[in-house]
Enzyme design. Structure first.
Site, short mmCIF file in Angstrom:
data_model
loop_
_atom_site.label_atom_id
_atom_site.label_comp_id
_atom_site.label_asym_id
_atom_site.label_seq_id
_atom_site.Cartn_x
_atom_site.Cartn_y
_atom_site.Cartn_z
N ASP A 48 0.93 -1.47 0.02
CA ASP A 48 -0.27 -0.46 -0.04
C ASP A 48 0.84 0.94 -0.13
OD1 ASP A 48 -2.35 -1.26 -0.12
OD2 ASP A 48 -2.42 -1.12 2.45
N TYR A 54 7.42 -10.14 6.63
CA TYR A 54 7.16 -8.35 7.21
C TYR A 54 7.47 -8.63 8.17
CZ TYR A 54 3.94 -8.22 2.71
OH TYR A 54 3.50 -7.92 1.82
#
Length: 246
Positions: free
Chosen positions: A52, A111
């Site tokens: 994003d 992540y």
């Protein structure tokens, strides 16, 4: 010839990975333009993860095809030359089989979410970590982890706009390391729902603030309702670390 590339970027000034129109400030489109400038070929760059706006990458993986067989160092250097004005760098290039796909061949994605837990404002870590002023009970956050790891219906931890066909995902690893005032949250899975990592982080932070005990995570999970989970953590604390393909 198919090329696999590993990319690093500071996501602060981009709309995210995926291009949205022909003039978008997306990482995907900027890479495609850079490749065209040196190869004179129009390509589509396929990424392992569609990060994003604001999300950073240390090891995003992508692939593209060219009709010319270039040496890998030429591809790396040429793309980076045309990326000089952008906070994007190609750190590795290799040739790969045509059945390799950066997204669909991935076996695990990793992540990292970075939190700084202090009252003073950020300088070096500005736009690169989430500044949380309220003192956090990190021990409770660590205790809550066991209710998130494993195979679950993560409906409570997905964005309303998530287009994934199934909310069931397996979180292979979720760990928290603390070195005051820095809190690092590492998480890995084959794939994630839209905003899943950031909602998990936001929920863990609310647990750390004392809004609910660690075991309440189980209730949130079983509710299968987004409104039960915590806030969505800011995008700028999130890093796409690496991808496994074996």
């Amino acid at each position: 010839m198919r090329y696999k590339i590993v990319i690093e970027y500071d996501g602060s000034n981009f709309i995210g990975w995926q291009k949205q129109n022909h003039n978008s400030n997306s990482i995907q489109e900027i890479l495609e333009k850079a490749i065209f400038k040196f190869s004179k070929q129009h390509v589509t760059v396929y990424g392992a993860g569609r990060t994003d706006a604001g999300v950073h990458a240390l090891g995003q993986v992508a692939h593209f095809d060219l009709t010319t067989d270039f040496e890998t160092y030429i591809v790396r250097n040429a793309i980076n030359y045309h990326l000089i004005s952008h906070a994007i760098a190609v750190v590795h290039v290799e040739k790969t089989d045509t059945d390799f796909h950066a997204r669909f061949s991935a076996k695990r994605r990793y992540y990292l979410y970075k939190i700084v837990n202090r009252y003073s404002p950020l300088t070096i870590d500005r736009n690169r970590a989430w500044l949380v002023h309220t003192p956090l009970n990190v021990e409770n956050m660590i205790k809550a982890v066991c209710y998130i790891k494993g195979n679950h219906n993560f409906s409570s931890f997905r964005a309303k706009c998530c287009q994934s066909k199934s909310p069931v995902k397996t979180v292979d690893n979720l760990s928290i390391t603390y070195n005051h005032p820095y809190i690092d949250i590492n998480i890995s899975a084959i794939s994630f729902l839209h905003h899943q990592v950031r909602i998990i982080v936001g929920t863990l932070v609310e647990c750390g603030k004392g809004y609910f005990p660690p075991e309440h995570i189980k209730t949130i999970m079983e509710a299968n309702n987004r409104s039960y989970a915590g806030t969505t953590a800011p995008s700028y604390g999130l890093y796409f670390v690496k991808v496994d393909y074996s």
